[in-house]
Structure formats: structure tokens, C-alpha cells
Design an enzyme around this catalytic site. Structure first.
Site, PDB file in Angstrom:
ATOM      1  N   ASN A 127      13.123   8.299  -8.238  1.00  0.00           N
ATOM      2  CA  ASN A 127      13.396   7.591  -6.975  1.00  0.00           C
ATOM      3  C   ASN A 127      12.521   6.369  -6.758  1.00  0.00           C
ATOM      4  O   ASN A 127      12.946   5.414  -6.119  1.00  0.00           O
ATOM      5  CB  ASN A 127      13.258   8.548  -5.777  1.00  0.00           C
TER       6      ASN A 127
ATOM      7  N   SER B   4       0.818  -1.223   0.000  1.00  0.00           N
ATOM      8  CA  SER B   4       0.000   0.000   0.000  1.00  0.00           C
ATOM      9  C   SER B   4       0.850   1.271   0.000  1.00  0.00           C
ATOM     10  O   SER B   4       0.334   2.364  -0.182  1.00  0.00           O
ATOM     11  CB  SER B   4      -0.933   0.009   1.216  1.00  0.00           C
ATOM     12  N   GLY B   5       2.157   1.122   0.190  1.00  0.00           N
ATOM     13  CA  GLY B   5       3.026   2.297   0.157  1.00  0.00           C
ATOM     14  C   GLY B   5       3.348   2.705  -1.271  1.00  0.00           C
ATOM     15  O   GLY B   5       2.912   2.078  -2.228  1.00  0.00           O
ATOM     16  N   TYR B   6       4.130   3.776  -1.402  1.00  0.00           N
ATOM     17  CA  TYR B   6       4.457   4.273  -2.737  1.00  0.00           C
ATOM     18  C   TYR B   6       5.323   3.285  -3.510  1.00  0.00           C
ATOM     19  O   TYR B   6       5.134   3.066  -4.707  1.00  0.00           O
ATOM     20  CB  TYR B   6       5.169   5.624  -2.634  1.00  0.00           C
ATOM     21  N   THR B   7       6.287   2.682  -2.832  1.00  0.00           N
ATOM     22  CA  THR B   7       7.179   1.753  -3.510  1.00  0.00           C
ATOM     23  C   THR B   7       6.436   0.486  -3.907  1.00  0.00           C
ATOM     24  O   THR B   7       6.567  -0.005  -5.034  1.00  0.00           O
ATOM     25  CB  THR B   7       8.359   1.416  -2.577  1.00  0.00           C
TER      26      THR B   7
ATOM     27  N   CYS C 197      17.559   5.104  -2.817  1.00  0.00           N
ATOM     28  CA  CYS C 197      17.425   5.908  -4.041  1.00  0.00           C
ATOM     29  C   CYS C 197      18.570   6.908  -4.193  1.00  0.00           C
ATOM     30  O   CYS C 197      19.175   7.016  -5.271  1.00  0.00           O
ATOM     31  CB  CYS C 197      16.071   6.605  -4.074  1.00  0.00           C
TER      32      CYS C 197
END
Lengths: 348, 348, 348, 348
Positions: B315, B12-15, B149
Site C-alpha cells: 500500500n 514526516s508521514g508514512y507516505t 491504495c
């Protein structure tokens, strides 16, 4: 009270407009003329829409300039030097905001600017325009040359360290993050919004001309190097100089605090910004929009002798028009803060 | 063709969301499960609205994980190491995108992260995840730890110079300009839009943990230093690393070109970007949004031995999910570019 | 000269901070106390970093409030009404910047705010805070309720047309484009920079509470409708209201000019902005940051009876703190412009 | 498999570049030539830096055009009609992305564009390029004229309502918020970054030419009006159309849902976006960058018969190049989604 009669040459650009905005509200100033060759006869608010309802002034041509007390020159670089005799005939005091008379050494000028200086004998007549370094000279000066914006932030950030011989000068790396107003109001391919928006653009990784000013003001008789780069980011106003210096001896942060306090403790426009918490722990240029502050912070690397000095200004204010007005105030013995009281907006 | 069954832990995170986006369109992959403790049972497109109509997947709880071929761990730092045995029991191959297994040296981990590593004996089982440096090891690896990153951009930018012993390592200054997505999807005071918008924020002038990775990958057995700072700017995706290095001998730009070409000439995701004209003369992160490229450029200072190396990535892609997928492709013998063909948008 | 003693309740928010910034430089004001329950005892510049070096004030608790001449209430909605007796006991004059006392009709309040009003009998004691409409009442008022920001721009834009019965009221469509500072300084999921940046977010397509104020001020005894929507965009300060109205009779633009000139010709903070050329032909909120102007422009559709009225303000100034200070100046007989002279920046 | 040979005329602009990006990855397409008069002989990646390493194509001059299967015309308005015979001689099928052949009625063209159409007899040969409305005609078409970006979002948003005669057409107000890429890649005073940044600019409050397309597609034989305005905001890509319509009868939101589902349920590139919670409750253009989606949402006003319809697209994709490629796919019987699979980024 008699007011000082001032005129601005080249008042349609961003720097000239900013200076005009300040001078309109200066209690000791009467604006005589503002010139622009492209907009002669037009209302200034057509070019500077923020001045709607603030003034009914119109632009004149420089050829129509009348005698006045002070002339501010806000011209493109390489213009002032060509007509300096004419400007001298108009006013006994001149504050030049271009790069023409910043460097005292002709050879350095020609090395960094790539062309001959037309009037090198005048270079030494101009006081370099950073008040915090040259206040005494300014008091009796007739000619002042305002500093470059990137140079101003860098010099003010590093001056106490270099003056006190605390760093290995040649290892200094300065990285400026700059806004788009620094490039002036002329449209170009790189300033087209879809191309300029969101950039992190290495527009001058080496050879930035402001380096020469930094060297001049920070060398103290030595032959030094500093390593300067500039990166354009998606802001309009403001710049941040991140300066990496390497200490000759092991100083703690409280020692650094003292050094900066000694240097700038009484300066009206320098604030040491270094907080242990919160979100604005270091200088932040967006808080400076419209102000004449130079905010300076620092952080010592625990793993090395590196000190990171962070310096922020509004490039059009402390980096140009505000600096010039501060110098003007000194020149005429006014309180330095006159007309420069705006404290900035938050949030913005 | 049998597809590789993969699951994403912490999707559920950005990554995790970026990785899911990529895997959904990978022709050799079947997504088994995606987990989120906060959103268990919810459609993934509720959290990743770009995936509306692209998938009807729902989040599971990590406790429901089933056997699969590969597990991608997209957890906060200090999570993977605590449950690594469980994850190993789920899949024979693991790609961890957190910082837990990046550093091979336990002492370094504890110095930079400030706490004990729970499973230091496993540190050496993980291949450091930059394909350009560790491709051969990846081919037979079971465990890969994707790089940070900022470290990725810095290492890729400097690797050819450090490997060939061309610079005074200890003088290196790296300045990263970073976007807000680097901080993840958790709201905090500093990420509040009115406060985060327009910033040039010195959020990590010293002590950035990614420094440890840079040292690990660029030391080549020596005891070196590099000086790293990070500044947050008003972009969401992307980062630019401006690396100031000082050359041991007098190399011309054409020599530098050759060094980079030798190092990266066959790399599918590295482009040398250095133009003499136009507005995109050096790497520009905004052009890389959604791509797996690392663009690298450089400029030699004519007045000194400084070389400015400029390195840009997205990133969340080359700095996280894209890098992980590239490693996955190598692990399984697929064309490295599979699922990573997107070439980026212009203008953007 | 005796100064007016003022205190600000709720001074840690954006509106309170803006008001404090203004009052600090008001020549007729002495700031007595500023309160914040979360930051009691802290320097105000910790919360409002733009006020560094401008003041050494600290926050008090509201429970420590001392007698003063005027109290400005900058509290969240539904706070003032619950403690209004206490505030009345502190100061004879109150300017409330919340929504609590804006609506004169209790039923309307309860319809739009969804809960009972605690002190409906006081609603009529407060003068609605737009000076251009209620200047005379303000001169003798003890209680003023500042208007909502979106309402202010909409009402000022439309007032001359509605007052003169020139439009079909019920066909009016108002579309506000708003910045993130309108949402206050509390972090939330929607204000997280990666999610809020770059948005064109239909955050309130219907049911915006400010509609009630617009109806109150523009109905002139009739039972009218207006259709309001608000869209959040990627700016921090400022809002633009685009108002589509339909004319009852065929007026030309010069007629409209006359109507606005008659209504606002002597207003110090209203500018009619309508240029035939240049790039700032209509009101532009970014030019208004930090100013108290409401800029109004319009364009008649050649193909129909539609008139598009465009109205811009800084939501924290003319939409909140500036409006409140203008009302204060009227209340005490000062020049309305006192403390509100800032003319805005360009470029910005 | 034989590939379709396509050429792009005017490939150095934003629309042409976007189309080239898509076509390079289309499995059934071979790019024959891309033309640009300003950049003839130059690599396309010099102009479209996102295509570095993706292609070694160079620009040709239009005078060198060779026979091919399809010609895409990405020229400025008023160019195609002047050379249409030449283009017809090059390829049997043409997709024109300019405005030249969008309007079927010569008088309407001349009214809105202010000049004579050179080849009015051809207007009816071109199919209007929105696939959702003209799919069947496209299957056998030789000539397609892609729709304007603002028109596309507006028409797709309103089509089901107008077709089913559910609204009072003449009361419709459409407000588009648009990015800077809509203005193309030519620099102008208004696109200068310091002036364009942060704007909420009423650049076309009335008389926008795309209104003519909206009227053409939504009138269904009646004589109707719609009221269109466009405001430029600080984004590069994407547009949001907020459409205020007034319902003839009392429909509930579930009725509206059904109407849109009936109209678009099987459309691959239309998504109904309407959530009760979360932060992306309505269409959001930033999520659409690089995608071919048109996201449509709506909200019924509880206090009136107003329905707010919200429609978002990427102006360069669904509003130009993506729409054109979708039409191409239909023309040649390919899956409509071919080459248009990109699902967009989050966060961005």
C-alpha cells in the site's frame, strides 16, 4: 451423581485436545479413554502442554477401546465411515467431529469429496451438529455429526435471512478469513513459520468443501448457490466470515436487528455485536479464543441492497470441540452452557 | 546530467517517508526540501529511522518552500485543495498523493467525502495516477493525482475484465484485507498494539471512499455498482483485494490468461501470479513489501460463472509512493523502473 | 453461603478488567461496584468486550464507593497512597495492585520511583503479594500489595536458589521479554501498531523499577545486586524471564530439580517445565494466557557454573489479577485455586 | 567492463536465495550457475517467489558446475568440508557460508560440533568473514568463511570493549532474540505455524555453537568465557543480541561513545544507535530487514559497573548473504557497498 463415561478417539490432534480440555472440567463427565495411535502410552500433556498438572491421563490405542456412554470421534476425514460399526459397538452414542456424516445427500458428498462414501445409508442417522438449528433433533439423537468450522460461522450468520427468504441466495458471496490451526497439527511446507507468518494467502478461492454444508442447511428445499472463498491470515485460532448478501426488499437496520433477535434472542452462545462507536464495533475472533460464542454483526450498504453480515467464532471451539460439547449437553439434558462458561480474554 | 529538483510537502508521514526513501536513491533526482510542520528543523532520520546514515536532510516548514521542478504533496486529505495555488506557484509540476483531486466529478466527491470541494474546477486538470491506465496522459501532464491504495489494487485487478465488458458489473464484490500502515502514523485507540494485534476487524464493511475511484475508472460510461468492504488484519504493510466477479459468458481459465496477458503483458510492474503447485500460488502481499509490483491472480469457479480475481500490492509503494514515482518517471521520460528496482524479500 | 462483597477501583484498565473477569465467576464473591472515572455510567462490556453477555454491570465513580468487604485497587502508580485513608474507610481489607506499597523501605521507594512516598509509615502494613513467599502472613493480613509482573516471574524463578545461598547473587543477569499489555491501555507513540508490531525493543535495559522488588525479596539480609533488563517483543500477553545465575558449588541438574521440588512441590500454581524432547521443553508464556501458572525451567551450562533459569507467566494473571485473586482466596480461607482453574489454550 | 563470474552452490535455501537476490543486481557480477539438488531444472522463482520477473535462471545440479571466478557455498553445515577439493577445482576463490571453516582450532571445532573435522589442515586457509575485523586479510584472500549470524551480532557489539581490555570477559552474558528464518527452510515440528507463532522459546539456553566463534574472535590470546543463550521469538528475519558486560573501570557513556566511534567511525555498515528520545532509541532488527547494517547501541547502568550493549542485524543479510557479498566486494576491490545500498523499510 452418576457421571457420563466418555472416550475420545483421535485425541492427539488440535480438536481432540480442545475437547479433552473441556471435558476434564465438565462436572458431569468422567473421561474413560483418549486414544492416539502415534502417542499410545504417552501422557497427554506431552502433546497438549496446556494440560500439564491438569491430568495424568495417557493415550490408549483405539484397539483398546472399552465400552462407554459416548464416543467422540476426532479423526481425519474419511476415517470414521470406515470403522463406524466398531465405534457403534463401543458406545450407544457417537459425536463425530469429522466431515464423514455431515452431508445427508450421498451425491453431494461424492461431488465435493471426490470419492465414494462407504456407508451412505448411515448419512441420515446423523443429526447435523449446529445446536441452534437442530436442537430438538439432538435431544433424542444417538448420532451427531459436528459441522465444519467455516460452515458453522457462515450458516449461523446467514440462517435468519435465508430462512425468512429475504435475500437473493445465488448472489451471496462469503469470504472467510482463517487461522492456521484450521489446518490441523500436521507439519507441511505451507505451515512452515517463515512462509506462513504474515500471509494473506488465498488458499481456497473456490471449491471449499464446507460450501456443501452451507448449501444443505440454507437451501430450504430450493436449488441455490452461494459463492465461498477462504483466505488464510496470520492468526492461529479463530475465523471471520464476511457474508455479502443482497436483500429482496428494502429493509432497514432495525428490521434486521429484529430478525436476528427473533432467531437468536434466547441462544446462550450467540451474541449480536454491532456498536456505533468504540473499536470492537463488529465481531472480532480474537476475543473469542477459548469461548463457544458465535458473534454476529451486520451493516446495510446505504448505496445498494447489499447487507454485509459478519460472523466470528473460535474454529476449535464453536467450530469444533465447543459445538460438540454443546450438542452433548443437549443430548443428555444438561444445561447447554455446562463446561463452556469461559468468556474469553481481553486484551489478547 | 541535470537533475530534477523535487520537494516533498508533508514528508514526516508514512507516505512521504517512503517517497523520500525512493527519491534519495533515484539517479536523476535532487531532493530540494522536505517539509513537516511538526518536525521543522529536525533531522528526517529522527522520524524515519530507516534513513539513518542515508541522509542528513532536515525538515523545513512548508512556508519556506523554494522553487523547484516537481512538488510531491503527501498531505492529509482535504489539505491540498486549500493551498493548491500556493503549491502551483512553487513548481510547474505537482504529484498529489492525497484524495483531493482523484475524482473527476464534483458531485461524486461531495457524496463520498461529505463536504464541498473547494476547487472543483481543477479536478479535470489532474490525471488519475495509475500508470497502466493513464500512461499517455501522464507524459504531458503537469498535475497527477495518485490513486488510493485499495482502489489501485482493485482497479488493476478488474480493469481487463470491465474494459472488455466480460462481467456483470453490479454483482462485483471486492473484499480488501489491509494492514495498519494504511491508517497513517497518527496514534489512535484502535491502533494501540494490544487492541490492534491479531485483529480481523471489519473496519469499513460499506461506504469506503475508495469505492468512488473504482467506479470512476471501471464504469466506461455506464452506470455501474461495485460492492466493496475492507477488513483490517495483523500486518503492517500490504493489502490483498479478493474480487468476486460473475462472467457474462463461459470463459475458461486459458481465456482469462489471454485477456490479462493482452492487457498487461508489457507492464513492468504487473505480474500474473497463478501457480498450480507450491505455497505461493496466488498473489501474496508480504512478498511485495518495498516493491512497486501489483501481482494479480485468478481462479474460475467450476460450479458457477464466478471468477475470483486476487490482487496484491504494498500500500505504501504501488499504492502510494511507488506509484507516484512511476508517474514521475513517465512525466520526465525516464525508464519507468528507475528507483523502483527492489524485488522484495523472501522469507519475510 | 454468604458471599464476600468486593469492589474494584480502576476497573477500566487491563488489570482491573482481568480481575473483574475472574471475580464474575468466583462462587464466593459478589461484585459490589467497579469504578472508572472516564467511563462512569457506561456498561463494563463497552470497555471489556470479552464480557459481553457475561455481565450488565456499569462503572461507578470512586466517589460513589459504598462499604464492602474487600477493595481491589487497580490504579496507576502513585494513586493509592494519596487516597489510602478513604479506601481504608470503605473496606477493612485492601488488595492494591499498584506499586505504591510493594517496597518496605522508604529510601528504596524514593530511589527507584524518584519521588517522595506520601505515607511511608504504611509501607510495613502491606504484605508483599506473592503467595508462594508470604502465604502465612496473608492469612491474617488486611492489606496486601500485589507484586510487579516482571518481579513476580524473576523472584519465583530465583527464590529457591537465593534462599539456599547457592549462587553468587551479584553476578545474576535477568532478561525479561515482555508483551504490550504490560504498558496498559493508554495509547502512546510507541504502542502504535505499525511501530510496535514486530519489534525487539530494548525499552528498559537498565533502571527498571521492578528490580527493587527483586532485591527486597531475594536479599535475605544481605546487600546484593542483580542486573535486570527488559525487552519488548511482539506479543500482547505474557512474559518470559531468562535468569542467568552462577552457582557457588558444582550442582547437577538432578540436584537443582530437588531444590525446586522442595520449594514448590505443593504449590498449586507452579509447574517445573523441563523436557528432554518435544517443542515445549521450557516454559512458554503463550501457553499461560488466562492462567495463573508460573512455569519454571532451567538448564545447567556444561562448560561453566552458569545455570539458566527460565520463568514464564501471564503478566495480567499471575503477574497481576490472578495473583491478587490467589491472595484473596488465602485471606478468606478459600481453596487457593477457586476461580483460577482455567488451564490455558493450545494451540494459540 | 568484465564481470566476475560467480556461482552459488545450494541456492534453494534461504541464505542462497538471499545471496542470489543481491548478486542479480550487482553491476560487476555475472551469475553463472545456481545449484540445487532438489530443484534441478526448475526456475529459481518457483522457490524464491520474490524473484519472479527478476530472473529466468534455473537450478543446476552441483555435478554440472562449470569453471567460474568465485563460488559461494550455501550448504548445510558439514557439507563443504567433504567436497572442498571439488569446489576448489571449480573456482580459485571460495566464500563458504556454512560453519565448516569458521573455527581455526580443530579441537574447538570438534568440541562444539561433536564430530571430527574432515580437513582440519584447511581451517587456517580461510579468513573469518567479518569485514570489520579482517578487512586487510580479505583483500588477498582466496578463501573466506562467513560468520554465524548470532556470532556476527555479538562480536561486532563487543569487539571494541574486548579489544581494549575494558571488561571482565568471564562475566559476559549474551542473550540473542532470534527469528524463524535462522532455522532454514526445512519444515519441522517446531516450525509449524500454530506452534511457532507467538512463542518466546528458550531453544538454546546453553551450548550454542556460535559461542565458539565469539570466543575465537574476542579472546585476544587469553583464555576467556562468555555466557550465551538464544531465545526464539515471533519474527521471521532479524536478531537482537543483548550483551551484558561488566566494566573494569568506571567509564561514562561519553567514553563508551568514543570507544565505539574510534572502532567503527569509518565503517559503512555499522551505525551507533542511541537516542535520548523517540521510540527507536536502540537498535531494532525490524528496521534492518534487507539491509547489511549492524546497528549497535548501549546503556550504562547507573547502579553498577554493568554496560548493556545492544546489537541488531538481519540474520540473512549482515548475518549471512550480505556479509558474504561485502567480503566479495573487498576481495575484488569494489566499493564495499556495491549491491548493498538498500536502506530498509519503515514502517514494516
Amino acid at each position: 451423581m452418576t457421571k457420563i463415561k466418555v472416550s475420545i478417539v483421535g485425541a492427539s490432534g488440535y480438536t481432540g485436545g480442545e475437547l479433552l480440555r473441556l471435558l476434564l472440567f465438565h462436572p458431569n463427565v468422567e473421561i474413560n479413554q483418549v486414544t492416539s495411535e502415534s502417542y499410545t502410552g504417552k501422557f497427554v500433556y506431552k502433546v497438549h502442554p496446556n494440560l500439564r498438572k491438569a491430568t495424568q491421563l495417557k493415550f490408549s490405542s483405539a484397539s483398546e477401546l472399552q465400552q462407554c456412554d459416548v464416543l467422540f470421534l476426532c479423526l481425519p476425514h474419511n476415517s470414521s465411515q470406515n470403522k463406524i460399526d466398531f465405534y457403534k459397538s463401543i458406545a450407544p452414542k457417537i459425536i463425530d467431529l469429522s466431515a464423514d456424516f455431515r452431508l445427508k445427500n450421498q451425491d453431494e458428498y461424492e461431488k465435493w469429496y471426490g470419492h465414494k462414501h462407504v456407508r451412505p445409508e448411515l448419512l441420515k442417522e446423523f443429526v447435523y451438529g449446529i445446536p441452534e438449528l437442530h436442537r430438538e433433533e439432538m435431544k433424542n439423537a444417538n448420532y451427531i455429526s459436528s459441522a465444519g468450522c467455516n460452515a458453522t460461522a457462515s450458516i449461523l450468520g446467514l440462517y435468519p435471512l435465508f430462512k425468512n427468504d429475504l435475500v437473493f441466495e445465488d448472489r451471496t458471496v462469503i469470504e472467510v478469513k482463517a487461522g492456521s490451526s484450521e489446518g490441523g497439527n500436521k507439519v507441511n511446507e505451507g505451515s512452515h513459520h517463515p512462509e506462513r507468518s504474515g500471509v494473506v494467502r488465498s488458499y481456497m478461492p473456490t471449491k471449499h468443501r464446507h460450501t456443501a454444508e452451507i448449501l444443505q442447511e440454507l437451501s430450504f428445499g430450493k436449488n441455490i448457490q452461494v459463492h465461498f472463498s477462504a483466505t488464510a491470515i496470520d492468526i492461529v485460532r479463530g475465523l471471520l466470515a464476511t457474508c455479502h448478501v443482497f436483500l429482496k426488499k428494502d429493509l432497514e437496520e432495525k428490521d434486521i436487528w429484529k430478525i436476528y433477535r427473533d432467531a437468536y434472542g434466547n441462544e446462550p452462545f450467540i451474541r449480536i455485536v454491532k456498536e456505533n462507536d468504540g473499536i470492537y464495533r463488529y465481531p472480532e475472533p480474537k476475543l473469542l479464543s477459548g469461548t463457544n460464542y458465535c458473534d454476529i454483526g451486520f451493516k446495510k450498504d446505504e448505496n445498494s441492497n447489499r447487507l454485509v453480515v459478519i460472523s466470528a467464532i473460535d474454529n476449535l471451539m464453536k467450530g469444533a470441540a465447543g459445538q460438540a460439547l454443546q450438542a452433548f449437553n443437549i443430548m443428555f439434558g444438561f444445561d447447554e452452557r455446562t463446561g463452556l462458561e469461559f468468556t474469553g480474554l481481553h486484551p489478547i
